[in-house]
Design a protein around this motif. Structure first.
Motif, short mmCIF file in Angstrom:
data_model
loop_
_atom_site.label_atom_id
_atom_site.label_comp_id
_atom_site.label_asym_id
_atom_site.label_seq_id
_atom_site.Cartn_x
_atom_site.Cartn_y
_atom_site.Cartn_z
N UNK A 1 19.43 -26.91 -97.22
CA UNK A 1 19.62 -27.44 -95.71
C UNK A 1 17.94 -27.12 -94.93
N UNK A 2 17.60 -28.26 -94.45
CA UNK A 2 16.31 -28.22 -93.77
C UNK A 2 16.76 -27.73 -92.43
N UNK A 3 15.90 -26.84 -91.83
CA UNK A 3 16.10 -26.40 -90.40
C UNK A 3 14.94 -25.99 -89.65
N UNK A 4 14.75 -26.55 -88.63
CA UNK A 4 13.59 -26.11 -87.68
C UNK A 4 14.34 -25.93 -86.27
N UNK A 5 14.11 -24.51 -85.75
CA UNK A 5 14.98 -24.00 -84.80
C UNK A 5 13.85 -23.39 -83.74
N UNK A 26 14.00 -24.40 -95.54
CA UNK A 26 14.70 -25.63 -96.50
C UNK A 26 13.89 -26.39 -97.03
N UNK A 27 12.40 -26.06 -96.64
CA UNK A 27 11.35 -26.96 -97.08
C UNK A 27 10.16 -26.22 -97.49
N UNK A 28 9.24 -26.57 -98.20
CA UNK A 28 7.82 -25.89 -98.63
C UNK A 28 6.85 -25.88 -97.41
N UNK A 106 2.80 -39.62 -85.41
CA UNK A 106 4.12 -40.27 -85.96
C UNK A 106 4.18 -39.71 -87.52
N UNK A 107 5.41 -40.19 -88.04
CA UNK A 107 5.77 -39.74 -89.39
C UNK A 107 6.18 -38.51 -89.63
N UNK A 108 6.96 -37.91 -88.77
CA UNK A 108 7.38 -36.35 -88.66
C UNK A 108 8.75 -36.57 -89.41
N UNK A 109 9.01 -35.84 -90.44
CA UNK A 109 10.08 -36.11 -91.20
C UNK A 109 11.44 -35.05 -90.67
N UNK A 110 10.97 -33.82 -90.04
CA UNK A 110 12.03 -33.17 -89.61
C UNK A 110 12.09 -32.71 -88.16
N UNK A 111 12.85 -32.68 -87.64
CA UNK A 111 12.92 -32.26 -85.98
C UNK A 111 13.92 -31.10 -85.56
#
Length: 121
Positions: A1-5, A26-28, A106-111
């Protein structure tokens, strides 16, 4: 699961400092540029700063240039935003976001979910 905290927000007096953190999982992480954005009530979201994945190039909005510093620690999958000489107009919810390799508006995948920063006068 991708997370940005995001963390580190709070209430500070004008002229004070805060350090925001953005912890990723959750991502490289090494392959992604990380940007900081903010949105104040009644205003559009704006880009604040960004750090690229490859050479660590950094970018700042004119409004924060010289006061904010972005950095990343790839070993900890974390990006920091050091905010100094804070002004009431810096009050906003701050978000971090990730996109592949290079910074852009622009073009951000995860927030992330955001952290509130309030600067009192």
């Amino acid at each position: 699961e991708v997370q940005l905290v995001e963390s580190g927000g709070g209430l500070v007096q004008a002229g004070g400092s805060l350090r925001l953190s953005c912890a990723a999982s959750g991502f490289t992480f090494d392959d992604y540029a990380i940007g900081w954005f903010r949105q104040a009530p009644g205003k559009e979201r704006e880009g604040v700063s960004c750090i690229s994945s490859s050479d660590g190039s950094t970018y700042y909005a004119d409004s924060v240039e010289g006061r904010f510093t972005i950095s990343r620690d790839n070993a900890k999958n974390t990006v920091y935003l050091e905010m100094n000489s804070l002004k009431p107009e810096d009050t906003a919810v701050y978000y971090c976001a990730a996109r592949r390799y290079v910074c852009s508006t622009y073009g951000y995948d995860y927030w992330g979910q955001g952290t509130q920063v309030t600067v009192s006068s």
